[in-house]
Design a protein around this motif. Sequence first.
Motif, PDB file in Angstrom:
ATOM      1  N   ARG A   1      51.708  26.948  40.465  1.00  0.00           N
ATOM      2  CA  ARG A   1      52.024  27.283  41.866  1.00  0.00           C
ATOM      3  C   ARG A   1      50.843  27.932  42.582  1.00  0.00           C
ATOM      4  O   ARG A   1      51.009  28.563  43.614  1.00  0.00           O
ATOM      5  CB  ARG A   1      53.240  28.203  41.919  1.00  0.00           C
ATOM      6  N   GLN A   2      49.663  27.809  42.018  1.00  0.00           N
ATOM      7  CA  GLN A   2      48.419  28.300  42.617  1.00  0.00           C
ATOM      8  C   GLN A   2      48.315  29.825  42.651  1.00  0.00           C
ATOM      9  O   GLN A   2      47.491  30.378  43.383  1.00  0.00           O
ATOM     10  CB  GLN A   2      48.252  27.764  44.048  1.00  0.00           C
ATOM     11  N   GLN A   3      49.120  30.525  41.868  1.00  0.00           N
ATOM     12  CA  GLN A   3      49.019  31.976  41.818  1.00  0.00           C
ATOM     13  C   GLN A   3      47.988  32.409  40.787  1.00  0.00           C
ATOM     14  O   GLN A   3      47.977  31.913  39.654  1.00  0.00           O
ATOM     15  CB  GLN A   3      50.377  32.603  41.504  1.00  0.00           C
ATOM     16  N   LEU A   4      47.136  33.355  41.175  1.00  0.00           N
ATOM     17  CA  LEU A   4      46.093  33.836  40.277  1.00  0.00           C
ATOM     18  C   LEU A   4      46.699  34.723  39.195  1.00  0.00           C
ATOM     19  O   LEU A   4      47.469  35.637  39.485  1.00  0.00           O
ATOM     20  CB  LEU A   4      45.064  34.641  41.069  1.00  0.00           C
ATOM     21  N   VAL A   5      46.343  34.433  37.940  1.00  0.00           N
ATOM     22  CA  VAL A   5      46.852  35.247  36.826  1.00  0.00           C
ATOM     23  C   VAL A   5      45.724  35.832  35.980  1.00  0.00           C
ATOM     24  O   VAL A   5      45.966  36.671  35.116  1.00  0.00           O
ATOM     25  CB  VAL A   5      47.800  34.436  35.920  1.00  0.00           C
TER      26      VAL A   5
END
Length: 437
Positions: free
Chosen positions: A231-235
């Motif tokens: 979902r394109q979230q930075l982790v």
Amino acid sequence: MASKREQGVEYIKTLKIGERISVRGLAHDLEISEGTAYQAIKTAEDRGLVSTIERVGTVRIDQMPPAQMETLNYHALIQIINGVVLGGDAGLNKVLHRFLIGAMTGDRMVPYITKDSLLIVGNREEIQRLALENGAAVLITGGLGASPAIIELANQKALPVLMTPFDTYTVASLINRALADQAIKHKIATVADIYIPLAQTQYLYSRQTVADYKRLNRNTNHSRFPVITQRQQLVGVVTSKDILDHGGQTTIDKVMTATPATVNETTSLASVSHMMVYDGYELIPVVDNRMHLLGIISRQDVMATLDSHQEPLQLHDTFYDQVVSNLKETIGGVYQLVVTPQMINQLGTISLGVLSELVVNTCQRLLLTKLKRPSTIDQVDLHYLRLIQLDTELTITPVIMESGRHSAKLDVNVQQGGGLVAKAIIVCQLLEGHRGK
């Protein structure tokens, strides 16, 4: 459960637009302390829910436009002045460049009315018409309306006719402040000016493998990549050090550095530079408020941009600038000033915050002169030895005690009539690449 401060902010959201808010009233309504009420109002102000207006007080307003809005248009102005659109809706996206007050007769006013300006006036219909016919929008003060003929002309010309409940002095102050704030924001370089967008960014998904990292490393010659979810979230962020001693099938989420340092589009490049120098980052991910990856910003691009801005930033409208403009440099890196009414606290002595800013500014100016390096502040250890009264003449003498590649320590004496009234030890972070004149 939300904190009492957040409960205060939520309560403020329920108030009608234009309703006045006070610390004491909010504390009474919610049965909270006045300190908590004050924090709630300041938080609401930061979020654009309230505005403190001279001679009016703090009032509930519509949501303010984003802090980094590129231009001030009439749609945004409505929210700043708590205005109402009476006509000319089609022109609300036009940019406000300047404004004038309709206090003269019509024939005297014509030379001053320019296209795309704003005329502030009361219920003088002949002046309202004159402005519209010459390409200017109209702002009617005092909560007064406009005639059907003026509204029809505004619609024909696609020029806004606005109404505000405030008087001419108050609304002129609000507009002048908004235009000045916008000019300041445009002079400050931010991440949004130079970051590499997502479409041009190389990244890895958390479920990809060390083998995928090595393949991307070979293809790009880069060694540091953001890690995101589907979902394109930075982790996280993964580097060459992270993958050492791990097999090719090990997934990236097992070796990456989780919760890395990030910046957003409105972060100033000076702040980013400080992070990069202090922590040794070559690349920092750029994210939105939901941690979606927007792109990356590199140390090389930050330093090159700061290097291109060699002229000192002249804002001339911030409180900081008003304070430090009083400093006059004398021979040998010594600075002098006289304590003005704007610098004092409720006791009539110089504010500790103002004194700190003055001391810090002399150190930064000395480093720029002697070392040709701009700087940010890491640590201030200030000792206020004697009360410094209004109209006191001060001498501030910063001395570089030691300096290295990344930092410098300075000793500062503040004297009055030859006697020591304050002393400070300042540690500065030296920025790279940006050379002073």
